[in-house]
Design an enzyme around this catalytic site. Structure first.
Site, PDB file in Angstrom:
ATOM      1  N   GLU A 182      -0.299  -9.083  -0.997  1.00 22.44           N
ATOM      2  CA  GLU A 182      -0.856  -8.533   0.261  1.00 22.44           C
ATOM      3  C   GLU A 182      -2.115  -7.716  -0.045  1.00 22.44           C
ATOM      4  O   GLU A 182      -2.285  -6.580   0.415  1.00 22.44           O
ATOM      5  CB  GLU A 182       0.171  -7.684   1.015  1.00 22.44           C
ATOM      6  CG  GLU A 182      -0.167  -7.442   2.466  1.00 22.44           C
ATOM      7  CD  GLU A 182       0.863  -6.571   3.176  1.00 22.44           C
ATOM      8  OE1 GLU A 182       0.909  -5.368   2.919  1.00 22.44           O
ATOM      9  OE2 GLU A 182       1.631  -7.124   3.983  1.00 22.44           O
ATOM     10  N   ARG A 236       2.937   8.154   9.334  1.00 22.35           N
ATOM     11  CA  ARG A 236       2.639   9.561   9.075  1.00 22.35           C
ATOM     12  C   ARG A 236       1.618  10.127  10.046  1.00 22.35           C
ATOM     13  O   ARG A 236       1.762  11.256  10.520  1.00 22.35           O
ATOM     14  CB  ARG A 236       2.098   9.732   7.642  1.00 22.35           C
ATOM     15  CG  ARG A 236       3.187   9.848   6.618  1.00 22.35           C
ATOM     16  CD  ARG A 236       2.638   9.816   5.214  1.00 22.35           C
ATOM     17  NE  ARG A 236       3.753   9.803   4.294  1.00 22.35           N
ATOM     18  CZ  ARG A 236       4.291  10.905   3.768  1.00 22.35           C
ATOM     19  NH1 ARG A 236       3.801  12.085   4.022  1.00 22.35           N
ATOM     20  NH2 ARG A 236       5.339  10.797   2.958  1.00 22.35           N
ATOM     21  N   GLU A 279      -2.186   5.033   3.176  1.00 23.27           N
ATOM     22  CA  GLU A 279      -2.112   3.627   2.757  1.00 23.27           C
ATOM     23  C   GLU A 279      -3.485   2.989   2.523  1.00 23.27           C
ATOM     24  O   GLU A 279      -3.627   2.139   1.637  1.00 23.27           O
ATOM     25  CB  GLU A 279      -1.303   2.812   3.777  1.00 23.27           C
ATOM     26  CG  GLU A 279       0.203   3.100   3.765  1.00 23.27           C
ATOM     27  CD  GLU A 279       0.590   4.315   4.594  1.00 23.27           C
ATOM     28  OE1 GLU A 279      -0.296   4.986   5.173  1.00 23.27           O
ATOM     29  OE2 GLU A 279       1.802   4.603   4.665  1.00 23.27           O
ATOM     30  N   ASP A 281       0.787  -1.227   0.000  1.00 20.05           N
ATOM     31  CA  ASP A 281       0.000   0.000   0.000  1.00 20.05           C
ATOM     32  C   ASP A 281       0.820   1.279   0.000  1.00 20.05           C
ATOM     33  O   ASP A 281       0.352   2.329   0.433  1.00 20.05           O
ATOM     34  CB  ASP A 281      -0.898  -0.012   1.249  1.00 20.05           C
ATOM     35  CG  ASP A 281      -0.083  -0.279   2.512  1.00 20.05           C
ATOM     36  OD1 ASP A 281       1.135  -0.023   2.491  1.00 20.05           O
ATOM     37  OD2 ASP A 281      -0.649  -0.751   3.508  1.00 20.05           O
ATOM     38  N   HIS A 328      13.909   5.129  12.337  1.00 22.68           N
ATOM     39  CA  HIS A 328      13.606   5.257  10.906  1.00 22.68           C
ATOM     40  C   HIS A 328      14.453   6.385  10.337  1.00 22.68           C
ATOM     41  O   HIS A 328      14.810   7.332  11.040  1.00 22.68           O
ATOM     42  CB  HIS A 328      12.115   5.583  10.754  1.00 22.68           C
ATOM     43  CG  HIS A 328      11.561   5.328   9.387  1.00 22.68           C
ATOM     44  ND1 HIS A 328      11.713   6.227   8.363  1.00 22.68           N
ATOM     45  CD2 HIS A 328      10.850   4.281   8.880  1.00 22.68           C
ATOM     46  CE1 HIS A 328      11.113   5.742   7.270  1.00 22.68           C
ATOM     47  NE2 HIS A 328      10.589   4.561   7.562  1.00 22.68           N
ATOM     48  N   HIS A 381       7.096   5.175  12.892  1.00 20.36           N
ATOM     49  CA  HIS A 381       7.314   6.001  11.706  1.00 20.36           C
ATOM     50  C   HIS A 381       6.032   6.504  11.049  1.00 20.36           C
ATOM     51  O   HIS A 381       6.072   7.359  10.189  1.00 20.36           O
ATOM     52  CB  HIS A 381       8.107   5.218  10.639  1.00 20.36           C
ATOM     53  CG  HIS A 381       7.289   4.156   9.968  1.00 20.36           C
ATOM     54  ND1 HIS A 381       7.079   2.917  10.515  1.00 20.36           N
ATOM     55  CD2 HIS A 381       6.607   4.144   8.797  1.00 20.36           C
ATOM     56  CE1 HIS A 381       6.317   2.200   9.719  1.00 20.36           C
ATOM     57  NE2 HIS A 381       6.006   2.921   8.670  1.00 20.36           N
TER      58      HIS A 381
HETATM   59  C1  UD1 Z   1       6.676   4.925   3.605  1.00 18.40           C
HETATM   60  C2  UD1 Z   1       5.323   4.304   3.238  1.00 18.40           C
HETATM   61  C3  UD1 Z   1       4.749   3.561   4.425  1.00 18.40           C
HETATM   62  C4  UD1 Z   1       5.736   2.534   4.958  1.00 18.40           C
HETATM   63  C5  UD1 Z   1       7.067   3.200   5.245  1.00 18.40           C
HETATM   64  C6  UD1 Z   1       8.047   2.118   5.602  1.00 18.40           C
HETATM   65  C7  UD1 Z   1       4.004   5.579   1.613  1.00 18.40           C
HETATM   66  C8  UD1 Z   1       2.875   6.495   1.412  1.00 18.40           C
HETATM   67  N1  UD1 Z   1       4.366   5.333   2.892  1.00 18.40           N
HETATM   68  O1  UD1 Z   1       6.485   5.890   4.628  1.00 18.40           O
HETATM   69  O2  UD1 Z   1       3.548   2.890   4.046  1.00 18.40           O
HETATM   70  O3  UD1 Z   1       5.200   1.987   6.153  1.00 18.40           O
HETATM   71  O4  UD1 Z   1       7.548   3.898   4.090  1.00 18.40           O
HETATM   72  O5  UD1 Z   1       9.164   2.561   6.262  1.00 18.40           O
HETATM   73  O6  UD1 Z   1       4.575   5.094   0.662  1.00 18.40           O
HETATM   74  N2  UD1 Z   1      14.557   8.214   4.092  1.00 18.40           N
HETATM   75  C9  UD1 Z   1      15.919   8.122   3.832  1.00 18.40           C
HETATM   76  N3  UD1 Z   1      16.443   6.891   3.498  1.00 18.40           N
HETATM   77  C10 UD1 Z   1      15.685   5.772   3.414  1.00 18.40           C
HETATM   78  C11 UD1 Z   1      14.307   5.871   3.681  1.00 18.40           C
HETATM   79  C12 UD1 Z   1      13.764   7.094   4.006  1.00 18.40           C
HETATM   80  O7  UD1 Z   1      16.631   9.108   3.906  1.00 18.40           O
HETATM   81  O8  UD1 Z   1      16.223   4.703   3.106  1.00 18.40           O
HETATM   82  C13 UD1 Z   1      13.973   9.522   4.484  1.00 18.40           C
HETATM   83  C14 UD1 Z   1      13.858  10.531   3.338  1.00 18.40           C
HETATM   84  O9  UD1 Z   1      14.116  11.809   3.847  1.00 18.40           O
HETATM   85  C15 UD1 Z   1      12.372  10.435   2.959  1.00 18.40           C
HETATM   86  C16 UD1 Z   1      11.746  10.167   4.304  1.00 18.40           C
HETATM   87  O10 UD1 Z   1      12.659   9.314   4.982  1.00 18.40           O
HETATM   88  O11 UD1 Z   1      11.933  11.642   2.377  1.00 18.40           O
HETATM   89  C17 UD1 Z   1      10.386   9.536   4.289  1.00 18.40           C
HETATM   90  O12 UD1 Z   1      10.340   8.387   3.431  1.00 18.40           O
HETATM   91  P1  UD1 Z   1       8.948   7.954   2.779  1.00 18.40           P
HETATM   92  O13 UD1 Z   1       9.079   6.702   2.027  1.00 18.40           O
HETATM   93  O14 UD1 Z   1       8.407   9.138   2.022  1.00 18.40           O
HETATM   94  O15 UD1 Z   1       8.109   7.687   4.115  1.00 18.40           O
HETATM   95  P2  UD1 Z   1       6.586   7.469   4.402  1.00 18.40           P
HETATM   96  O16 UD1 Z   1       5.765   7.874   3.213  1.00 18.40           O
HETATM   97  O17 UD1 Z   1       6.280   8.094   5.706  1.00 18.40           O
HETATM   98  N1  UDP Z   2      12.799  -3.757  10.066  1.00 21.66           N
HETATM   99  C1  UDP Z   2      14.147  -3.900   9.782  1.00 21.66           C
HETATM  100  N2  UDP Z   2      15.043  -3.104  10.457  1.00 21.66           N
HETATM  101  C2  UDP Z   2      14.649  -2.184  11.383  1.00 21.66           C
HETATM  102  C3  UDP Z   2      13.262  -2.037  11.639  1.00 21.66           C
HETATM  103  C4  UDP Z   2      12.357  -2.844  10.963  1.00 21.66           C
HETATM  104  O1  UDP Z   2      14.557  -4.727   8.976  1.00 21.66           O
HETATM  105  O2  UDP Z   2      15.499  -1.495  11.954  1.00 21.66           O
HETATM  106  C5  UDP Z   2      11.839  -4.586   9.306  1.00 21.66           C
HETATM  107  C6  UDP Z   2      10.793  -5.326  10.116  1.00 21.66           C
HETATM  108  O3  UDP Z   2      11.257  -6.603  10.504  1.00 21.66           O
HETATM  109  C7  UDP Z   2       9.608  -5.408   9.172  1.00 21.66           C
HETATM  110  C8  UDP Z   2       9.782  -4.181   8.288  1.00 21.66           C
HETATM  111  O4  UDP Z   2      11.094  -3.693   8.500  1.00 21.66           O
HETATM  112  O5  UDP Z   2       9.675  -6.538   8.314  1.00 21.66           O
HETATM  113  C9  UDP Z   2       8.767  -3.131   8.632  1.00 21.66           C
HETATM  114  O6  UDP Z   2       9.052  -1.941   7.979  1.00 21.66           O
HETATM  115  P1  UDP Z   2       8.405  -0.562   8.396  1.00 21.66           P
HETATM  116  O7  UDP Z   2       8.023  -0.625   9.848  1.00 21.66           O
HETATM  117  O8  UDP Z   2       9.352   0.505   7.960  1.00 21.66           O
HETATM  118  O9  UDP Z   2       7.116  -0.468   7.465  1.00 21.66           O
HETATM  119  P2  UDP Z   2       5.627  -1.056   7.592  1.00 21.66           P
HETATM  120  O10 UDP Z   2       5.701  -2.516   7.781  1.00 21.66           O
HETATM  121  O11 UDP Z   2       4.955  -0.334   8.725  1.00 21.66           O
HETATM  122  O12 UDP Z   2       5.007  -0.649   6.289  1.00 21.66           O
END
Ligand code: UD1
Ligand code: UDP
Length: 383
Positions: free
Chosen positions: A114, A210, A128, A92, A241, A208
């Site tokens: 999923e 939103r 989501e 999602d 995160h 993490h």
């Molecule tokens: C997104 C997903 C959410 C998921 C989450 C998992 C959407 C709408 N949301 O969250 O469903 O649960 O990811 O973690 O798609 N960033 C880095 N390096 C990384 C990852 C993130 O720097 O490897 C930072 C960046 O500044 C980025 C911010 O984190 O802009 C947010 O990442 P983003 O994927 O936009 O987060 P969410 O949308 O909150």
């Molecule tokens: N996870 C990981 N390292 C971490 C924290 C979480 O590998 O430091 C894994 C966790 O086991 C799970 C997944 O990341 O499988 C969950 O990701 P996240 O919580 O970012 O997203 P969500 O599942 O809420 O979409």
């Protein structure tokens, strides 16, 4: 063509990629959007996946629209070049729904892994819940993890024959790594693991979402600080995160507290090892809600609702929201009341048996006319 972009999609797609690569009658071309970077790359590295295409779209503090726009425009070119017979999207996220739209607009069948999770609140989780409903509308094959998610799709008039219950591939991923008890790269975690072996309690925290960013997350930060001060004999670990908005909200409250260890996102093998050592899990993560019950870990979910009701029904997961007092009370109860702890610490596996990826690939092969479906996953839930 599996398409994914974030950490949780990568973890849940990795078993499907591996199974597709093994399938004799299918060719697998992997495309990542790079919605996440470090957190995506560490999963691909662990599972030995080298993407064929990488859109590398990440930007600091990216907006939902930036992610979707860059995904759709970047994918358009890749889809024209590769001409896949089907794309597979997972869950999602913005990547997932934008990829589904890009494929649908090119007349390419969408396989949704999923599928069918519903919170029934369009604003939570945001965005989501909307994403997954949009993807359902344009998918040709719905891989539902459980009979609960199958029933949600049936209620929306999805054709029964287009739905197939697989189990969740997160359990495939978990079972691949958890028994390896991967060594920790951070010496602080190695020390902590030894102390847990000697009977010390460990609370594992991730956050993490939103809808929790801002005041709710600051409340969680205050609750953690109080819990650490009130329970000096307990260790707390927060793999933070990468999102700077999350870090700015929560980390200021945790400074100078020796029993709270804040780490970078842990490689999946290390994270599952830590999960297996934990006493209590406090999280707003979807994936962690699915993994921890299989390991018999009580999970307190910092959300008002969930699209994953199966383990709530089984009693291993409790929804507690983000109110500071409630977080303190619920964690304290599990730490100090053995009866409360025992009531929740049951190993249940409603989400899968480790064969979800094989089932998924069998249904993809059937969709493409080169195979037939395995028997569905039996989750033991009514529905
Ligand atoms: C997104 C997903 C959410 C998921 C989450 C998992 C959407 C709408 N949301 O969250 O469903 O649960 O990811 O973690 O798609 N960033 C880095 N390096 C990384 C990852 C993130 O720097 O490897 C930072 C960046 O500044 C980025 C911010 O984190 O802009 C947010 O990442 P983003 O994927 O936009 O987060 P969410 O949308 O909150
Ligand atoms: N996870 C990981 N390292 C971490 C924290 C979480 O590998 O430091 C894994 C966790 O086991 C799970 C997944 O990341 O499988 C969950 O990701 P996240 O919580 O970012 O997203 P969500 O599942 O809420 O979409």
């Amino acid at each position: 063509m599996p398409i994914y972009g974030t950490r949780p999609e990568a973890i849940k797609m990795a078993p499907i990629v591996t199974a597709l690569q093994r399938a004799e009658n299918l060719q697998c071309v992997v495309t990542v959007t790079g919605q996440h970077r470090e957190m995506l790359d560490q999963v691909n590295e662990l599972f030995g996946i080298v993407p064929d295409h990488d859109l590398n779209i990440i930007q600091p503090r990216q907006t939902l629209n930036m992610v979707m726009a860059k995904t759709i425009s970047g994918l358009d070119e890749v889809l024209v070049v590769e001409q896949p017979d089907a794309v597979v999207v997972q869950g999602d996220t913005s990547t997932s729904t934008a990829a589904a739209i890009a494929a649908f607009n090119r007349g390419i069948p969408v396989v949704h892994a999923e599928a069918g999770l519903r919170s029934f609140n369009i604003n939570s989780p945001f965005p989501e819940e909307a994403n997954r409903k949009i993807t359902s509308q344009i998918s040709a094959l719905h891989l539902a993890p459980t009979s609960v998610s199958r029933d949600n799709l049936l209620r929306e008039n999805t054709a029964r024959g287009d739905i197939y219950i697989t189990g969740n591939t997160v359990i495939d991923a978990l079972l691949t790594v958890v028994d390896q008890r991967v060594a920790f790269s951070d010496p602080q975690l190695t020390r902590l693991a030894d102390e847990v072996g000697d009977g010390r309690k460990l609370v594992l925290v991730t956050t993490h979402r939103r809808e929790n960013q801002g005041e709710a997350m600051r409340g969680v930060g205050r609750a953690l600080a109080r819990l650490a001060r009130d329970n000096p004999e307990v260790e707390f670990v927060l793999p933070a995160h990468k999102n700077p908005v999350v870090r700015e909200a929560i980390l200021p409250f945790l400074e100078g507290l020796g029993s709270i260890t804040v780490t970078e996102p842990l490689p999946y093998g290390e994270f599952t090892h830590l999960l297996s050592l934990s006493t209590v899990v406090l999280t707003d993560s979807g994936g962690v809600q699915e993994e921890a019950p299989g390991l018999g870990k009580p999970v307190l979910v910092m959300r008002e609702n969930t699209e994953r009701p199966e383990a709530v029904t089984a009693g291993t997961v409790r929804l507690i929201g983000t109110d500071e007092e409630r977080v303190v009370d619920e964690v304290s109860s599990l730490l100090h009341d053995p009866a409360a702890y025992e009531a929740m610490a049951n190993a249940v596996n409603p989400y899968g048996d480790g064969q979800a990826a094989e089932r998924s690939v069998s249904a993809i092969a059937e969709l493409l006319g080169v195979g037939s479906r395995m028997p569905e996953f039996q989750d033991g839930l009514s529905g």
